[in-house]
Design a protein around this motif. Structure first.
Motif, PDB file in Angstrom:
ATOM      1  N   GLN A 199       3.440   9.634  -9.760  1.00  0.00           N
ATOM      2  CA  GLN A 199       3.143   9.534 -11.050  1.00  0.00           C
ATOM      3  C   GLN A 199       2.726  11.180 -10.771  1.00  0.00           C
ATOM      4  N   GLU A 200       1.284  11.513  -9.914  1.00  0.00           N
ATOM      5  CA  GLU A 200       1.532  12.877  -9.350  1.00  0.00           C
ATOM      6  C   GLU A 200       1.543  13.888 -10.042  1.00  0.00           C
ATOM      7  N   GLN A 201       3.212  13.787  -8.450  1.00  0.00           N
ATOM      8  CA  GLN A 201       4.238  14.875  -9.323  1.00  0.00           C
ATOM      9  C   GLN A 201       4.624  14.881 -10.668  1.00  0.00           C
ATOM     10  N   GLN A 202       5.015  13.742 -11.470  1.00  0.00           N
ATOM     11  CA  GLN A 202       4.968  13.430 -12.890  1.00  0.00           C
ATOM     12  C   GLN A 202       4.261  14.180 -13.594  1.00  0.00           C
ATOM     13  N   LYS A 203       2.826  14.146 -13.013  1.00  0.00           N
ATOM     14  CA  LYS A 203       1.619  14.603 -14.028  1.00  0.00           C
ATOM     15  C   LYS A 203       1.895  15.936 -13.906  1.00  0.00           C
ATOM     16  N   LYS A 204       1.816  16.866 -12.391  1.00  0.00           N
ATOM     17  CA  LYS A 204       2.299  18.002 -12.348  1.00  0.00           C
ATOM     18  C   LYS A 204       3.170  18.716 -13.496  1.00  0.00           C
ATOM     19  N   LYS A 260       1.680   6.359  -6.663  1.00  0.00           N
ATOM     20  CA  LYS A 260       0.819   7.678  -6.807  1.00  0.00           C
ATOM     21  C   LYS A 260       1.601   8.837  -7.060  1.00  0.00           C
ATOM     22  N   ILE A 261       1.822   9.343  -6.071  1.00  0.00           N
ATOM     23  CA  ILE A 261       2.654  10.902  -5.101  1.00  0.00           C
ATOM     24  C   ILE A 261       3.147  10.497  -6.141  1.00  0.00           C
ATOM     25  N   LYS A 292       0.513  -1.073   0.198  1.00  0.00           N
ATOM     26  CA  LYS A 292      -0.404  -0.224  -0.005  1.00  0.00           C
ATOM     27  C   LYS A 292       0.728   1.309   0.021  1.00  0.00           C
ATOM     28  N   LYS A 293       1.976   0.859   1.134  1.00  0.00           N
ATOM     29  CA  LYS A 293       2.428   2.451   0.605  1.00  0.00           C
ATOM     30  C   LYS A 293       3.713   2.479  -0.647  1.00  0.00           C
ATOM     31  N   GLU A 294       3.819   1.135  -0.836  1.00  0.00           N
ATOM     32  CA  GLU A 294       4.419   1.716  -2.351  1.00  0.00           C
ATOM     33  C   GLU A 294       3.800   2.558  -3.475  1.00  0.00           C
TER      34      GLU A 294
END
Length: 185
Positions: free
Chosen positions: A134-139, A131-132, A124-126
């Motif tokens: 990927q979100e940072q990559q998207k941003k 996800k974090i 879950k942590k991984e």
């Protein structure tokens, strides 16, 4: 039976005679002259010889047989008791081993459950980290795209500015050349 043999040992004239001799010197014991009688003394010729009646012998034999049977039965009972005790101790060991096995299984089950729980939490942590990320990559991608668009826009503005400056320069050149030509005339 051994006690009975020891009881009759003192009445056996042959054994008594052997006991009176010193085994190392072969001489008679010193105690024979101090009031002890010889086994086959002439004064009492039938002492030491078995003078019992046949009925007495039969009774003695029956008593001996009964003692032997009782001793045999006692040995069998003792043997049975030892077997029972051995079985009891084996059962106790088996019960103890079974209890320890159950405890060990419980501990192993708990350990496995804890490990699975830890693995699930790590997954879950991984996943959260992914996800974090990927979100940072998207941003970052959006930021890069926005920056690229701004740079393009700035480049276009710069090019337009340069064109306008060139036109303005041409205009000022044209105006200044008109003024120079008016002054020259």
């Amino acid at each position: 039976m051994a006690a009975q043999d020891n009881e009759h040992a003192g009445n056996d004239p042959i054994i008594d005679e052997r006991e009176e001799r010193n085994p190392f010197t072969g001489e008679e014991d010193v105690t024979t002259g101090h009031g002890e009688r010889e086994p086959f003394d002439e004064t009492d010729e039938h002492e030491g010889v078995d003078t019992e009646e046949p009925e007495d012998i039969a009774e003695d034999l029956a008593a001996k047989r009964k003692r032997i049977e009782m001793d045999t039965e006692a040995r069998h009972e003792a043997k049975k008791k030892r077997k029972r005790d051995l079985k009891k101790t084996q059962l106790k060991k088996q019960k103890r081993d079974y209890k320890h096995s159950l405890k060990l299984l419980n501990v192993i089950d708990k350990y496995i459950a804890d490990e699975q729980k830890d693995e699930e939490e790590e997954e879950k942590k991984e996943e959260e980290l992914i996800k974090i990320f990927q979100e940072q990559q998207k941003k970052w991608y959006k930021y890069r795209n926005l920056r690229r668009e701004r740079l393009r826009a700035m480049k276009l503005l710069r090019e337009e500015f340069i064109k306008v400056l060139e036109k303005l320069e041409d205009y000022f050149r044209g105006v200044s050349s008109d003024e120079d030509s008016e002054f020259d005339n």
